[in-house]
Design an enzyme around this catalytic site. Structure first.
Site, PDB file in Angstrom:
ATOM      1  N   GLY A 117     -16.885 -16.697  -1.173  1.00 22.83           N
ATOM      2  CA  GLY A 117     -16.677 -17.853  -2.038  1.00 22.83           C
ATOM      3  C   GLY A 117     -17.279 -19.153  -1.533  1.00 22.83           C
ATOM      4  O   GLY A 117     -17.138 -20.180  -2.183  1.00 22.83           O
ATOM      5  N   GLU A 130     -13.555 -25.478  42.749  1.00 21.66           N
ATOM      6  CA  GLU A 130     -13.566 -26.364  41.584  1.00 21.66           C
ATOM      7  C   GLU A 130     -14.390 -27.611  41.824  1.00 21.66           C
ATOM      8  O   GLU A 130     -14.516 -28.460  40.957  1.00 21.66           O
ATOM      9  CB  GLU A 130     -12.135 -26.712  41.163  1.00 21.66           C
ATOM     10  N   CYS A 189      -8.924 -19.419  36.744  1.00 24.12           N
ATOM     11  CA  CYS A 189      -7.602 -19.856  36.328  1.00 24.12           C
ATOM     12  C   CYS A 189      -7.643 -21.108  35.452  1.00 24.12           C
ATOM     13  O   CYS A 189      -6.625 -21.720  35.196  1.00 24.12           O
ATOM     14  CB  CYS A 189      -6.690 -20.090  37.524  1.00 24.12           C
ATOM     15  N   LYS A 198     -24.628  -8.676   1.798  1.00 23.22           N
ATOM     16  CA  LYS A 198     -24.561  -8.212   0.418  1.00 23.22           C
ATOM     17  C   LYS A 198     -25.830  -7.441   0.059  1.00 23.22           C
ATOM     18  O   LYS A 198     -25.766  -6.320  -0.463  1.00 23.22           O
ATOM     19  CB  LYS A 198     -24.391  -9.421  -0.509  1.00 23.22           C
ATOM     20  N   HIS A 230      -8.731 -16.486  -4.301  1.00 26.88           N
ATOM     21  CA  HIS A 230      -9.368 -17.262  -3.240  1.00 26.88           C
ATOM     22  C   HIS A 230      -8.377 -17.571  -2.123  1.00 26.88           C
ATOM     23  O   HIS A 230      -8.637 -17.348  -0.944  1.00 26.88           O
ATOM     24  CB  HIS A 230      -9.939 -18.554  -3.819  1.00 26.88           C
ATOM     25  N   MET A 257     -20.545 -19.869  -0.841  1.00 28.49           N
ATOM     26  CA  MET A 257     -21.824 -20.248  -1.436  1.00 28.49           C
ATOM     27  C   MET A 257     -21.793 -19.905  -2.920  1.00 28.49           C
ATOM     28  O   MET A 257     -20.765 -19.532  -3.444  1.00 28.49           O
ATOM     29  CB  MET A 257     -22.958 -19.549  -0.708  1.00 28.49           C
ATOM     30  N   TYR A 273     -10.173 -10.879  38.322  1.00 33.81           N
ATOM     31  CA  TYR A 273      -9.176 -11.154  37.286  1.00 33.81           C
ATOM     32  C   TYR A 273      -9.442 -12.474  36.582  1.00 33.81           C
ATOM     33  O   TYR A 273     -10.167 -13.336  37.091  1.00 33.81           O
ATOM     34  CB  TYR A 273      -7.756 -11.131  37.863  1.00 33.81           C
ATOM     35  N   ARG A 303       1.435 -23.897  39.007  1.00 32.25           N
ATOM     36  CA  ARG A 303       1.269 -25.311  39.362  1.00 32.25           C
ATOM     37  C   ARG A 303       2.618 -25.804  39.856  1.00 32.25           C
ATOM     38  O   ARG A 303       3.611 -25.656  39.166  1.00 32.25           O
ATOM     39  CB  ARG A 303       0.860 -26.118  38.136  1.00 32.25           C
ATOM     40  N   ARG A 341     -18.325  -4.397   1.471  1.00 35.50           N
ATOM     41  CA  ARG A 341     -18.456  -4.989   2.811  1.00 35.50           C
ATOM     42  C   ARG A 341     -17.251  -4.564   3.625  1.00 35.50           C
ATOM     43  O   ARG A 341     -16.224  -4.170   3.057  1.00 35.50           O
ATOM     44  CB  ARG A 341     -18.516  -6.517   2.722  1.00 35.50           C
ATOM     45  N   GLY A 373     -11.319 -22.863  39.491  1.00 37.39           N
ATOM     46  CA  GLY A 373     -10.620 -23.818  38.623  1.00 37.39           C
ATOM     47  C   GLY A 373     -11.671 -24.424  37.718  1.00 37.39           C
ATOM     48  O   GLY A 373     -12.280 -25.439  38.025  1.00 37.39           O
ATOM     49  N   THR A 374     -11.884 -23.772  36.583  1.00 37.75           N
ATOM     50  CA  THR A 374     -13.047 -24.156  35.774  1.00 37.75           C
ATOM     51  C   THR A 374     -12.830 -25.449  34.997  1.00 37.75           C
ATOM     52  O   THR A 374     -13.789 -25.986  34.455  1.00 37.75           O
ATOM     53  CB  THR A 374     -13.452 -23.021  34.813  1.00 37.75           C
ATOM     54  N   ASN A 375     -11.593 -25.950  34.931  1.00 35.01           N
ATOM     55  CA  ASN A 375     -11.427 -27.255  34.282  1.00 35.01           C
ATOM     56  C   ASN A 375     -12.087 -28.337  35.128  1.00 35.01           C
ATOM     57  O   ASN A 375     -12.927 -29.099  34.651  1.00 35.01           O
ATOM     58  CB  ASN A 375      -9.949 -27.597  34.092  1.00 35.01           C
ATOM     59  N   ASP A 376     -11.705 -28.373  36.410  1.00 32.39           N
ATOM     60  CA  ASP A 376     -12.314 -29.370  37.290  1.00 32.39           C
ATOM     61  C   ASP A 376     -13.784 -29.076  37.532  1.00 32.39           C
ATOM     62  O   ASP A 376     -14.607 -29.983  37.595  1.00 32.39           O
ATOM     63  CB  ASP A 376     -11.577 -29.417  38.646  1.00 32.39           C
ATOM     64  N   ARG A 397      -0.287 -22.718  43.854  1.00 28.50           N
ATOM     65  CA  ARG A 397      -1.172 -23.798  44.297  1.00 28.50           C
ATOM     66  C   ARG A 397      -0.364 -24.933  44.913  1.00 28.50           C
ATOM     67  O   ARG A 397       0.635 -25.378  44.339  1.00 28.50           O
ATOM     68  CB  ARG A 397      -1.965 -24.328  43.109  1.00 28.50           C
ATOM     69  N   ARG A 452     -27.412 -14.114  -6.666  1.00 28.66           N
ATOM     70  CA  ARG A 452     -26.255 -14.124  -5.758  1.00 28.66           C
ATOM     71  C   ARG A 452     -26.624 -14.516  -4.338  1.00 28.66           C
ATOM     72  O   ARG A 452     -27.668 -14.123  -3.821  1.00 28.66           O
ATOM     73  CB  ARG A 452     -25.624 -12.730  -5.729  1.00 28.66           C
ATOM     74  N   SER A 503     -10.251 -18.729  43.668  1.00 21.88           N
ATOM     75  CA  SER A 503      -9.836 -18.837  42.276  1.00 21.88           C
ATOM     76  C   SER A 503     -10.629 -19.996  41.686  1.00 21.88           C
ATOM     77  O   SER A 503     -10.562 -21.115  42.182  1.00 21.88           O
ATOM     78  CB  SER A 503      -8.333 -19.110  42.192  1.00 21.88           C
TER      79      SER A 503
HETATM   80  P1  ADP Z   1     -19.243 -14.050  -3.881  1.00 19.18           P
HETATM   81  O1  ADP Z   1     -20.103 -13.816  -2.698  1.00 19.18           O
HETATM   82  O2  ADP Z   1     -18.679 -15.409  -3.962  1.00 19.18           O
HETATM   83  O3  ADP Z   1     -18.233 -12.947  -4.039  1.00 19.18           O
HETATM   84  P2  ADP Z   1     -20.881 -12.698  -5.758  1.00 19.18           P
HETATM   85  O4  ADP Z   1     -22.327 -12.853  -5.629  1.00 19.18           O
HETATM   86  O5  ADP Z   1     -20.316 -11.469  -5.180  1.00 19.18           O
HETATM   87  O6  ADP Z   1     -20.180 -13.971  -5.156  1.00 19.18           O
HETATM   88  O7  ADP Z   1     -20.600 -12.786  -7.310  1.00 19.18           O
HETATM   89  C1  ADP Z   1     -19.495 -13.363  -7.930  1.00 19.18           C
HETATM   90  C2  ADP Z   1     -18.894 -12.406  -8.937  1.00 19.18           C
HETATM   91  O8  ADP Z   1     -19.837 -12.004  -9.926  1.00 19.18           O
HETATM   92  C3  ADP Z   1     -18.394 -11.132  -8.319  1.00 19.18           C
HETATM   93  O9  ADP Z   1     -17.167 -10.783  -8.894  1.00 19.18           O
HETATM   94  C4  ADP Z   1     -19.449 -10.117  -8.671  1.00 19.18           C
HETATM   95  O10 ADP Z   1     -18.937  -8.837  -8.726  1.00 19.18           O
HETATM   96  C5  ADP Z   1     -19.933 -10.613 -10.019  1.00 19.18           C
HETATM   97  N1  ADP Z   1     -21.302 -10.210 -10.247  1.00 19.18           N
HETATM   98  C6  ADP Z   1     -22.362 -10.511  -9.472  1.00 19.18           C
HETATM   99  N2  ADP Z   1     -23.488  -9.950  -9.936  1.00 19.18           N
HETATM  100  C7  ADP Z   1     -23.142  -9.282 -11.044  1.00 19.18           C
HETATM  101  C8  ADP Z   1     -23.870  -8.468 -11.969  1.00 19.18           C
HETATM  102  N3  ADP Z   1     -25.168  -8.233 -11.811  1.00 19.18           N
HETATM  103  N4  ADP Z   1     -23.198  -7.941 -12.989  1.00 19.18           N
HETATM  104  C9  ADP Z   1     -21.878  -8.164 -13.145  1.00 19.18           C
HETATM  105  N5  ADP Z   1     -21.134  -8.903 -12.313  1.00 19.18           N
HETATM  106  C10 ADP Z   1     -21.755  -9.459 -11.255  1.00 19.18           C
HETATM  107 MG    MG Z   2     -18.623 -11.109  -3.958  1.00 19.45          MG
HETATM  108 MG    MG Z   3      -8.186 -28.576  39.651  1.00 24.52          MG
END
Ligand code: ADP
Ligand code: MG
Ligand code: MG
Length: 906
Positions: A107, A778, A864, A27, A489, A109, A884, A595, A371, A799-802, A651, A98, A797
């Protein structure tokens, strides 16, 4: 000189860049980059991921001290660009704080918005904006988020709703309104007061009024959110190391909740579900941040076409759609135009599909995040191939863009089209994450986990999901939600997991208390079956049958590209003609392991097999083996025919004989009857086969050495089948493999038996078949003496399990008692039976390949074990020059992609 911990951005300048994501988080790095390429972003600064790791070492007080100067300067920088002051009631700056790790963890953190508010600042903002509704809406959101994230407010039981939501419900009722947005200024003020009171009651803390104190509290809480339960679980699932840490971005707030010319939204430059090259997204007028993804209000579409498609699915006619749910393209055409141009600019800049967040404040557009978008397996392949065709990326990049593991989704079954015609559609939601899923209804994440652990397939049905539901979602076949859009989400997480998801099925009525859901007038209970089509959004009653996937279109094109670059071939492990055919259709270039033991289990065969085991003389065994011969020959013929023209590595018998005899009274009685002996004889023989360490006991080539007639019979079956096929005009290519060799002379002895039998068979049929005799590596001793063994063996060949079992000294069947503890305590990072241990077992393999080729140049080497379908293990095999990898049919495309990537990365 002290280390730099804070990087500024704003007004078209930035100290960071896109390629600094390790230090600034995805970010933070992209916020910097957007500044540099002229995308409007509110100013601010990013605290490095290293500082997060430091926080865990030195603690809160020390980190505040270490950061103090830099953060104070950075805040001043932001104030200057925004022309206002943090904590100044007359002209206040509010910020968001953030989280943002190196890899995106949507979502997982925490983030806090509107920080810097207190009663005085709020009044100041009212005076400045003349918009008390907006100010108190922001204030109550801030107290709510801060209370939750920094001060740790929680519901008391899982059935309870969030304590703040409970207060909102209360106040809405008092005012007599249904929607959050209809709350009056008085009600919003009430919320602020009651929230603070609830916080004091539950946590004992006063809500901090000093903005600086708020800021430090928030920064440290974001650091802490790196170690919250759901973030830890998400990292485990995605293989993200704990050491990476999160960055913290602090930036000036822009407000989407200032009235009807303000809005907030999320958009994708292409369709993350099916990969279609169509800009799409969702927005809400007069809303802030998480509102769009939280699924509380159902958002509107950004593009007109998206809106029309949405309305069609929801059964809303065009007139009503235009009146009530216009797209942004229609409602805010000017903003839409800018948004569309900028999304295109970003996609062209990053050469990949972008997932973006934006806010419109009183008619001005701001970007808050971009992203590379998470996508389904289907979308991943289509987008890679489309970008290639559009000339945005080259072939090698297209191959590298696809995650091998994600192809798994394309290999899963889809609903049988015929069965679908008969199935009853009971409701329609949004096609949030494609695929077909069928299972029993559960309502809570922990129920999903429990039912799944008991062997049930479940569909998780929720009003909406939250990050707490992650583990439950992972256990479910599919997810159905009543609320939430395509960027909710549930939708985003499901797509990331490759789980089928139907979201926003507004007509379903979920009741968590009674564990029921009403759909189309029928009440479904926990445990009832439903089926979801995540590709269309349709929900069906009962169980709808599915059919196998196939390799075609973009997927096939990608696989052909892989073949162009790969050096390592992919074969399959198959014991039946059907599996061989499936694997061939997925592009397997032969069989790496057949087998033979599985072939002994069908009724008549097992009787003859047991007769052989029971016999105490060579003659007796030969008589029984003669009965087995025609069965084995027929089995081999089927497989060789299915793989006609490709090598088939068979085998010889490997497991200990006791696996073929019954251990219970009833079974032994039946066996006694079948064999015409008394039960005591059977019991004695079964007892005599018992071993203390069967895995290290009488098995593998040790069987063939003590009972050469078994080796002879199997060789005869293989080569007769091949001779017959040759006479029918086919091109069988058998390879005969001796298992569990540790000593050269074991191999020599078996090779003699095989060669002698081959001569006899060829004489009988009056024809010859070219075939090779190789061995499995193996046992560690075999790897150590590979240069001896290769003087006789024509191929290896692994035989990585054994080999893993014997190198670690772990019994594969007994690891369940300690492996979880090892993984939990990080004594092992991964299960070595799933992911090849390159440092240990890998050394043995590399050495054996080298030693083998030192005496037999060009010695063919393959793998294998289960590892043959695991991407990192396949890449290792490619790197050390194996010929292979062999894996189960449904992993063949995954291994092909991993192998091609290894060649390109090299
Ligand atoms: P996450 O990683 O969970 O998406 P974000 O840090 O992106 O969390 O933020 C959560 C929400 O808040 C997002 O929708 C983001 O666009 C909004 N947001 C974050 N910073 C700002 C800001 N400075 N002004 C307005 N909205 C913000
Ligand atoms: Mg975000
Ligand atoms: Mg074997």
């Amino acid at each position: 000189m002290s280390e730099k911990r804070v990087y500024l951005f704003g007004n078209g300048k930035a100290e960071g860049r896109a390629d600094m994501r390790n230090l600034l988080g995805g970010k933070g790095a992209n916020l910097a980059e957007m500044n540099l390429i002229g995308v409007p972003v509110p100013p601010g600064f990013t605290i490095t991921t290293d500082t997060c790791n430091e926080y865990y070492k030195v603690g809160q007080a020390k980190i505040v001290e270490l950061l103090s100067d830099e953060v104070t300067k950075a805040v001043a920088h932001t104030e200057e660009l925004m022309n206002c002051k943090f904590g100044d009631p007359k002209n206040p700056l509010l910020v968001s704080v953030r989280s943002g790790a190196r890899a995106s963890m949507p979502g997982m953190m925490d983030t806090i918005l509107n920080l810097g508010l207190n009663d005085e600042v709020a009044e100041g903002m009212v005076a400045k904006t003349g918009n008390p509704h907006f100010v108190y809406d922001s204030y109550r959101r801030f107290v709510q988020m801060y209370g939750d994230v920094v001060l740790g407010m929680k519901p008391e039981n899982k059935e309870d709703i969030d304590p703040f939501e409970a207060i909102i419900e209360e106040v809405k009722e008092e005012q007599g309104v249904v929607l959050d947005k209809d709350l009056s200024v008085e009600s919003l003020k009430k919320l602020v007061e009651r929230f603070k009171k609830a916080i004091k009651e539950q946590t004992g803390s006063d809500f901090p009024t000093d903005p600086k104190e708020q800021l430090w509290g928030a920064i440290c809480a974001v650091f802490r959110s790196w170690m919250n339960e759901r973030a830890i679980l998400y990292r485990k699932m995605e293989g993200i190391p704990d050491e990476w840490g999160t960055a913290v971005s602090v930036m000036a707030m822009v407000f989407g909740n200032m009235g009807d010319t303000s809005a907030t939204g999320v958009c994708f430059s292409r369709d993350a579900g099916n990969g279609e090259n169509l800009f799409n997204g969702e927005y809400l007028v007069n809303a802030q941040g998480e509102d769009v993804v939280a699924g509380i209000r159902t958002p509107q579409q950004i593009t007109k076409i998206g809106s029309q498609r949405w309305a069609e699915r929801a059964g809303i006619d065009e007139a009503e759609r235009v009146a009530k749910y216009p797209s942004m393209e229609e409602a805010m055409p000017e903003i839409y135009k800018q948004l569309n141009e900028l999304q295109d600019k970003l996609e062209h800049h990053y050469h990949d599909m972008q997932d973006m967040e934006f806010t419109v404040q009183e008619g001005k557009l701001w970007f808050l995040q971009t992203r590379n978008g998470k996508r389904t397996g289907t979308a991943m392949v289509k987008i890679a191939m489309d970008l290639l065709h559009e000339g945005m990326i080259d072939e090698k990049t297209a191959v590298l863009r696809c995650e091998p593991q994600k192809l798994d989704e394309l290999l899963h079954p889809v609903f049988d089209k015929k069965a679908l015609l008969q199935a009853k559609v009971i409701t329609q939601g949004l096609p949030a994450s494609p695929g077909a899923a069928c299972g029993q209804i559960v309502f809570h994440a922990d129920d999903a986990q429990e039912w799944h652990a008991d062997g049930h397939k479940v569909i998780m049905v929720r009003i909406e999901t939250s990050p707490e539901d992650l583990a439950g979602m992972a256990s479910a076949e599919g997810i159905l939600t009543a609320r939430g859009g395509m960027t909710s989400h549930a939708a985003v997480v499901a797509r990331g997991m490759g789980k089928c998801c139907v979201s926003g099925a507004g007509s379903i009525n979920v009741d968590y208390k009674t564990k029921t859901v009403e759909i189309d007038g029928t009440v479904y209970k926990e445990g009832d079956y439903i089926s979801l089509n995540g590709t269309t959004g349709q929900v069906y009653a009962g169980q709808v049958p599915t059919k196998a996937a196939e390799l075609s279109g973009d997927f096939k094109e990608l696989m052909d590209l892989c073949d162009k670059y790969t050096k390592l071939q992919v074969r399959t492990n198959a014991d039946t003609p059907h599996d061989a055919q499936v694997a061939r259709a997925f592009g397997a270039k032969g069989i790496g392991l057949t087998r033979t033991e599985h072939m002994f289990f069908e009724d008549k065969k097992i009787i003859a097999m047991r007769e052989m085991i029971l016999a105490d003389t060579v003659e007796g065994r030969e008589k029984a083996l003669a009965k087995l011969l025609p069965y084995q020959k027929a089995d081999f013929k089927g497989i060789l025919e299915a793989m006609d023209g490709c090598p088939v590595n068979i085998r010889l018998l490997d497991p200990p004989l006791h696996e073929f005899v019954p251990h219970d009274q009833a079974g032994q009685e039946v066996m006694a009857k079948q064999m015409g002996v008394d039960v005591a004889t059977i019991k004695r023989r079964v007892a005599s086969l018992a071993e203390n360490n069967p895995m290290l006991g009488h098995r593998g080539c040790r069987l063939g050495i003590t009972f050469p007639e078994i080796t002879a019979m199997q060789t005869r079956a293989i080569l007769s089948a091949a001779c017959e096929l040759k006479k029918e005009g086919k091109n069988p290519m058998p390879e005969i493999m001796v298992p569990l060799i540790g000593i050269l002379y074991e191999f020599k002895q078996q090779k003699e038996v095989i060669q002698k039998t081959a001569k006899e068979v060829f004489a009988e049929y009056g024809t010859e078949i070219k075939f090779e005799i190789g061995t499995m590596i193996e046992i560690p001793r075999a790897a150590l003496t590979a240069d001896k063994i290769a003087t006789e063996a024509e191929y290896f060949s692994f035989g990585t399990n054994d080999l893993t079992q014997m190198t670690f000294g772990y019994s594969r069947d007994d690891i369940a008692s300690f492996l979880p503890v090892y993984l939990e305590n990080k004594i092992l990072k991964v299960d070595p039976f799933q992911v090849l241990d390159q440092n240990g077992v890998g050394q043995l393999i590399e050495m054996a390949v080298e030693k083998g080729r030192s005496v037999r140049p060009g010695l063919r080497c393959g793998i294998c074990g289960e590892h043959g379908g695991e991407p990192s293990s396949v890449k290792f095999c490619a790197k050390i020059g194996m010929n292979y990898a062999s894996c189960s049919p449904f992993r063949v495309p995954i291994a092909r992609l991993a192998a091609a990537q290894a060649a390109i990365e090299d």
